[in-house]
Design a protein around this motif. Structure first.
Motif, PDB file in Angstrom:
ATOM      1  N   VAL A 194      -3.046 -11.414  18.670  1.00  7.71           N
ATOM      2  CA  VAL A 194      -2.046 -12.426  18.354  1.00  7.71           C
ATOM      3  C   VAL A 194      -2.581 -13.273  17.202  1.00  7.71           C
ATOM      4  N   PRO A 195      -1.755 -13.607  16.224  1.00  7.55           N
ATOM      5  CA  PRO A 195      -2.273 -14.276  15.019  1.00  7.55           C
ATOM      6  C   PRO A 195      -2.467 -15.781  15.162  1.00  7.55           C
ATOM      7  N   PHE A 196      -2.852 -16.230  16.325  1.00  7.61           N
ATOM      8  CA  PHE A 196      -3.194 -17.644  16.528  1.00  7.61           C
ATOM      9  C   PHE A 196      -4.043 -17.752  17.789  1.00  7.61           C
ATOM     10  N   PRO A 197      -4.796 -18.852  17.949  1.00  5.14           N
ATOM     11  CA  PRO A 197      -5.659 -18.991  19.126  1.00  5.14           C
ATOM     12  C   PRO A 197      -4.861 -19.023  20.421  1.00  5.14           C
ATOM     13  N   LYS A 198      -5.488 -18.623  21.485  1.00  8.74           N
ATOM     14  CA  LYS A 198      -4.833 -18.647  22.787  1.00  8.74           C
ATOM     15  C   LYS A 198      -4.592 -20.105  23.204  1.00  8.74           C
ATOM     16  N   PRO A 199      -3.348 -20.460  23.510  1.00  9.37           N
ATOM     17  CA  PRO A 199      -3.069 -21.847  23.899  1.00  9.37           C
ATOM     18  C   PRO A 199      -3.517 -22.138  25.326  1.00  9.37           C
ATOM     19  N   GLU A 200      -3.704 -23.398  25.600  1.00  8.96           N
ATOM     20  CA  GLU A 200      -4.041 -23.835  26.947  1.00  8.96           C
ATOM     21  C   GLU A 200      -2.908 -23.545  27.917  1.00  8.96           C
ATOM     22  N   ALA A 201      -1.676 -23.705  27.445  1.00  8.04           N
ATOM     23  CA  ALA A 201      -0.496 -23.451  28.270  1.00  8.04           C
ATOM     24  C   ALA A 201       0.703 -23.242  27.362  1.00  8.04           C
ATOM     25  N   LYS A 230      14.971 -21.228   4.314  1.00  3.75           N
ATOM     26  CA  LYS A 230      14.426 -20.303   3.320  1.00  3.75           C
ATOM     27  C   LYS A 230      12.909 -20.219   3.373  1.00  3.75           C
ATOM     28  N   SER A 231      12.267 -21.290   3.834  1.00  2.00           N
ATOM     29  CA  SER A 231      10.798 -21.308   3.854  1.00  2.00           C
ATOM     30  C   SER A 231      10.209 -20.486   4.992  1.00  2.00           C
ATOM     31  N   ILE A 232      11.033 -20.049   5.925  1.00  2.00           N
ATOM     32  CA  ILE A 232      10.544 -19.279   7.067  1.00  2.00           C
ATOM     33  C   ILE A 232      10.453 -17.817   6.648  1.00  2.00           C
ATOM     34  N   ARG A 233       9.231 -17.334   6.463  1.00  2.00           N
ATOM     35  CA  ARG A 233       8.982 -15.996   5.910  1.00  2.00           C
ATOM     36  C   ARG A 233       8.211 -15.138   6.905  1.00  2.00           C
ATOM     37  N   TRP A 234       8.413 -13.855   6.776  1.00  2.00           N
ATOM     38  CA  TRP A 234       7.756 -12.873   7.641  1.00  2.00           C
ATOM     39  C   TRP A 234       6.269 -12.798   7.332  1.00  2.00           C
ATOM     40  N   ASN A 235       5.448 -12.758   8.377  1.00  2.00           N
ATOM     41  CA  ASN A 235       4.017 -12.526   8.215  1.00  2.00           C
ATOM     42  C   ASN A 235       3.810 -11.014   8.075  1.00  2.00           C
ATOM     43  N   LEU A 236       3.508 -10.583   6.875  1.00  2.00           N
ATOM     44  CA  LEU A 236       3.442  -9.151   6.584  1.00  2.00           C
ATOM     45  C   LEU A 236       2.176  -8.479   7.082  1.00  2.00           C
ATOM     46  N   THR A 237       1.154  -9.264   7.372  1.00  2.00           N
ATOM     47  CA  THR A 237      -0.165  -8.678   7.636  1.00  2.00           C
ATOM     48  C   THR A 237      -0.522  -8.560   9.109  1.00  2.00           C
ATOM     49  N   THR A 238       0.232  -9.212   9.982  1.00  2.00           N
ATOM     50  CA  THR A 238      -0.106  -9.159  11.399  1.00  2.00           C
ATOM     51  C   THR A 238       0.761  -8.141  12.124  1.00  2.00           C
ATOM     52  N   GLY A 239       0.236  -7.617  13.214  1.00  2.00           N
ATOM     53  CA  GLY A 239       1.049  -6.780  14.086  1.00  2.00           C
ATOM     54  C   GLY A 239       1.868  -7.655  15.010  1.00  2.00           C
ATOM     55  N   ALA A 240       2.810  -7.047  15.696  1.00  2.00           N
ATOM     56  CA  ALA A 240       3.634  -7.786  16.663  1.00  2.00           C
ATOM     57  C   ALA A 240       3.624  -7.002  17.969  1.00  2.00           C
ATOM     58  N   ALA A 241       4.659  -6.204  18.214  1.00  5.75           N
ATOM     59  CA  ALA A 241       4.648  -5.368  19.408  1.00  5.75           C
ATOM     60  C   ALA A 241       3.733  -4.157  19.234  1.00  5.75           C
ATOM     61  N   GLY A 274       4.739  -5.857   8.082  1.00  9.13           N
ATOM     62  CA  GLY A 274       5.188  -5.521   6.734  1.00  9.13           C
ATOM     63  C   GLY A 274       5.218  -4.043   6.427  1.00  9.13           C
ATOM     64  N   THR A 275       4.735  -3.192   7.351  1.00  4.05           N
ATOM     65  CA  THR A 275       4.812  -1.748   7.145  1.00  4.05           C
ATOM     66  C   THR A 275       6.258  -1.305   6.980  1.00  4.05           C
ATOM     67  N   PHE A 276       7.160  -1.996   7.690  1.00  5.70           N
ATOM     68  CA  PHE A 276       8.593  -1.695   7.612  1.00  5.70           C
ATOM     69  C   PHE A 276       9.233  -2.866   6.867  1.00  5.70           C
ATOM     70  N   ASN A 277       9.673  -2.629   5.624  1.00  9.27           N
ATOM     71  CA  ASN A 277      10.168  -3.747   4.824  1.00  9.27           C
ATOM     72  C   ASN A 277      11.369  -3.305   3.998  1.00  9.27           C
ATOM     73  N   VAL A 278      11.929  -4.251   3.247  1.00 16.26           N
ATOM     74  CA  VAL A 278      13.179  -3.981   2.534  1.00 16.26           C
ATOM     75  C   VAL A 278      12.997  -3.976   1.020  1.00 16.26           C
ATOM     76  N   ARG A 279      11.766  -3.890   0.555  1.00 13.02           N
ATOM     77  CA  ARG A 279      11.525  -4.060  -0.874  1.00 13.02           C
ATOM     78  C   ARG A 279      12.197  -2.990  -1.728  1.00 13.02           C
ATOM     79  N   ASN A 280      12.221  -1.766  -1.224  1.00 17.64           N
ATOM     80  CA  ASN A 280      12.730  -0.666  -2.052  1.00 17.64           C
ATOM     81  C   ASN A 280      13.847   0.117  -1.376  1.00 17.64           C
ATOM     82  N   VAL A 281      14.600  -0.528  -0.505  1.00 18.03           N
ATOM     83  CA  VAL A 281      15.641   0.201   0.212  1.00 18.03           C
ATOM     84  C   VAL A 281      16.871   0.381  -0.676  1.00 18.03           C
ATOM     85  N   THR A 282      17.633   1.397  -0.358  1.00 17.30           N
ATOM     86  CA  THR A 282      18.912   1.637  -1.021  1.00 17.30           C
ATOM     87  C   THR A 282      20.031   1.268  -0.061  1.00 17.30           C
TER      88      THR A 282
END
Length: 600
Positions: A157-164, A337-348, A354-362
């Motif tokens: 997870v891209p942040f420290p484990k919270p207390e709760a 607009k300032s809320i952007r995807w973190n391209l470098t971290t995994g999720a599920a 960012g492996t799956f992105n829209v930069r070059n889609v048709t």
């Protein structure tokens, strides 16, 4: 052979290597069984007025669904209301399984006095979500609750484990019965909700609040707040006195972390923020105030809770923390607009988002949907492209499966990118090309902040603008790191653009999250069809498929096709009101162990 003889022989042996396979079993997902009894309670009185409040197992808000990626959730819903009932799981994608989506276009309602079991998987998802009743304006009476989808232990997870972690279900609330409001929607203007509740409780310091919400923290510790707008009309600005927040996630996507003094949360949206208890031991105000409203601090429409340090002896003091001008739309647009995807971290999954992105889609096709109002047959309605959705007696999904929609709807009967010449009521079902990237432009002719939601998907929010959208507006799109989420605001007189990849076959609801707009017709359905009958592409109807009660006279009916699957009750599942750790799914890994032995 004698022991002594064997000992002598060891002097003559050579070493051989034997490879022995052995089995390791690792749990990957669990089955969660929940029993929900849904009823009304007239004694709760969250705002000190006599009104029915919809509870689940006596709770308002409803119980937490606490799942992990790929878990299978079984919710046996007992309808003790006097209205038909469906629940929808806001943001849960129902991969390959729109049968469980819980909206009027996919499911027959659970009739009063009956029960039915939803079964859905949190497939390849993490994040903060919510659930609520989807029909009959019931959400205005309660029945909503939180959903957490936690990461599997093997995913960092891209942040420290919270207390709760704390769930904050915040939303506007009517001071009268949802039934009264519902009965007046068709005939007269209804004033918007006039209260703001935090976890079902009224504002701190308000004489009409029977109770207020408190969150207990320990000085120096880190906490994760999961915030959802479960209201019906008002966007709100959220803030905590003397505390900063770090935004980390929204609706299943980790975002580039940004520090905020306040956060706008629009109807139907969910966020996760980190808060460090780094102030002097005391009590501090937590505030949720409406956007596009001049509500003052002592107004019932300003929600107030308390952040309480566990060694505090000092009550909250001073004025409530101020937020941005509620009519400053540009502040909200810029923050969105300032809320952007973190391209470098995994999720599920471990691979970066960012492996799956829209930069070059048709883009294969473009939908343009415009929200507005119209008077149709003497009644005020909300419309999409001048079509106010008319709910048929037979759910679209059943009609699609059993009779290819015949007698219930006509696919693409209305335009997907221009408005109908005259305002009409109709069954609006738009086709989307399977696995063809689709651009959806959402336009707002209303004087409110609208929010749109698409079931079955996360879409990429590539653009938000003011004024009229045109093809040149695409030059302003963010195609590098647009956030993937399922609910997007559309500002008054403006537009929002999203990209979606229709790889999840089914019939999916595209709607306004503002309840009055949704109830009065601001919705349509998107049909994503894959001709391959392989159940790995789309699941067949569940064994406990719920069929509708007899339709009204002259209403279309559906008979099963000759080879339609028979419907039988699902096997009895163990009843539980909490996570059941005893039903776990597994995958098996074969390892090879190298063993050195002595041989003759």
């Amino acid at each position: 052979m004698a022991a002594g003889s064997a000992g002598a022989r060891f002097k003559l042996v050579t070493c051989a290597i034997v490879l022995l396979p052995f089995l390791v079993t690792i749990a990957t997902s669990a089955d969660i069984f929940l029993d929900w009894h849904v009823s009304t309670d007239i004694n709760l009185k969250p705002v000190s007025t006599d009104q029915p409040v919809i509870t689940i197992n006596g709770l308002f808000p409803g119980p937490l669904i606490n799942a992990t990626t790929n878990d299978v959730v079984h919710v046996n819903v007992f309808n003790d209301l006097d209205d038909p009932l469906l629940f929808t799981w806001n943001g849960i994608q129902q991969r390959l399984d729109s049968w469980e989506d819980g909206v009027s276009g996919t499911d027959c309602p659970i009739q009063p006095g009956r029960n039915w079991t939803y079964e859905f998987q949190t497939k390849d998802q993490i994040g903060t979500f919510s659930y609520f009743p989807s029909i009959n304006f019931l959400k205005a009476g309660g029945g909503f609750g939180p959903i957490r989808v936690n990461n599997r232990p093997v995913i960092s997870v891209p942040f420290p484990k919270p207390e709760a972690e704390f769930d904050l279900l915040i939303g506007d609330w009517y001071s009268s019965s949802y039934k009264d409001i519902r009965s007046r929607l068709n005939t007269s203007d209804v004033l918007p909700p006039d209260w703001m509740l935090i976890n079902g409780k009224g504002p701190f310091m308000n004489n009409l609040s029977l109770s207020y919400e408190t969150f207990n923290v320990t000085q120096g510790k880190l906490y994760l707040l999961r915030i959802s707008n479960v209201g019906t009309a008002w966007s709100f600005n959220f803030r905590i006195q003397n505390h900063q927040m770090v935004l980390v996630e929204t609706e299943g996507s980790y975002v580039n972390q940004i520090e905020l003094e306040s956060l706008d949360v629009h109807v139907g949206q969910s966020y996760s923020v980190l808060v460090t208890a780094n102030q002097s031991a005391a009590d501090y105000y937590i505030v949720a105030s409406p956007k596009m409203s001049n509500a003052t601090n002592n107004n019932t429409l300003v929600g107030v809770a308390i952040l309480h340090y566990d060694n505090s002896t000092a009550p909250a003091t001073g004025s409530l923390p101020s937020g941005p001008d509620p009519f400053d739309v540009q502040f909200s647009i810029n923050q969105t607009k300032s809320i952007r995807w973190n391209l470098t971290t995994g999720a599920a999954r471990p691979n970066p988002q960012g492996t799956f992105n829209v930069r070059n889609v048709t883009i294969a096709e473009t939908f343009i949907f415009q929200a507005s109002t119209a008077v149709i047959d003497g009644l005020s309605r909300y419309t999409v492209n001048n079509v106010s959705y008319l709910t048929p007696n037979t759910p679209l999904k059943l009609a699609d499966y059993f009779s290819n929609g015949t007698g219930v709807y006509k696919l693409d009967a209305y335009s997907k990118n221009t408005s109908n010449a005259n305002a009409v009521r109709g069954v609006f079902v738009a086709s989307a090309l399977y696995k063809g990237w689709t651009e959806i432009v959402l336009k707002n002719n209303l004087d409110i902040i609208d929010t749109w939601h698409l079931d079955g998907y996360s879409f990429f929010v590539v653009g938000i603008g003011e004024g009229e959208w045109n093809p040149e507006s695409r030059s302003s799109y963010n195609l590098y790191d647009p956030v993937a989420r399922s609910t997007v605001p559309v500002y008054p007189g403006g537009w929002s653009a999203v990209y979606v990849y229709p790889d999840n076959p089914g019939i999916w609801n595209l709607r306004s999250q503002n309840l009055e707009s949704w109830y009065l017709g601001e919705e349509l359905y998107v049909r994503v069809y894959d001709a391959d009958p392989n159940p790995a592409k789309e699941k067949p109807p569940p064994q406990n498929l719920l069929l509708c009660v007899s339709p009204a006279p002259n209403a279309p009916s559906v008979s099963p096709a000759p080879n339609a699957p028979s419907v039988s009750p699902a096997p009895n599942a163990p009843a539980s009101k909490a996570y059941n750790p005893h039903r776990t799914r597994y995958f098996k890994l074969f390892f090879v162990e190298t063993i050195y032995v002595k041989c003759l």
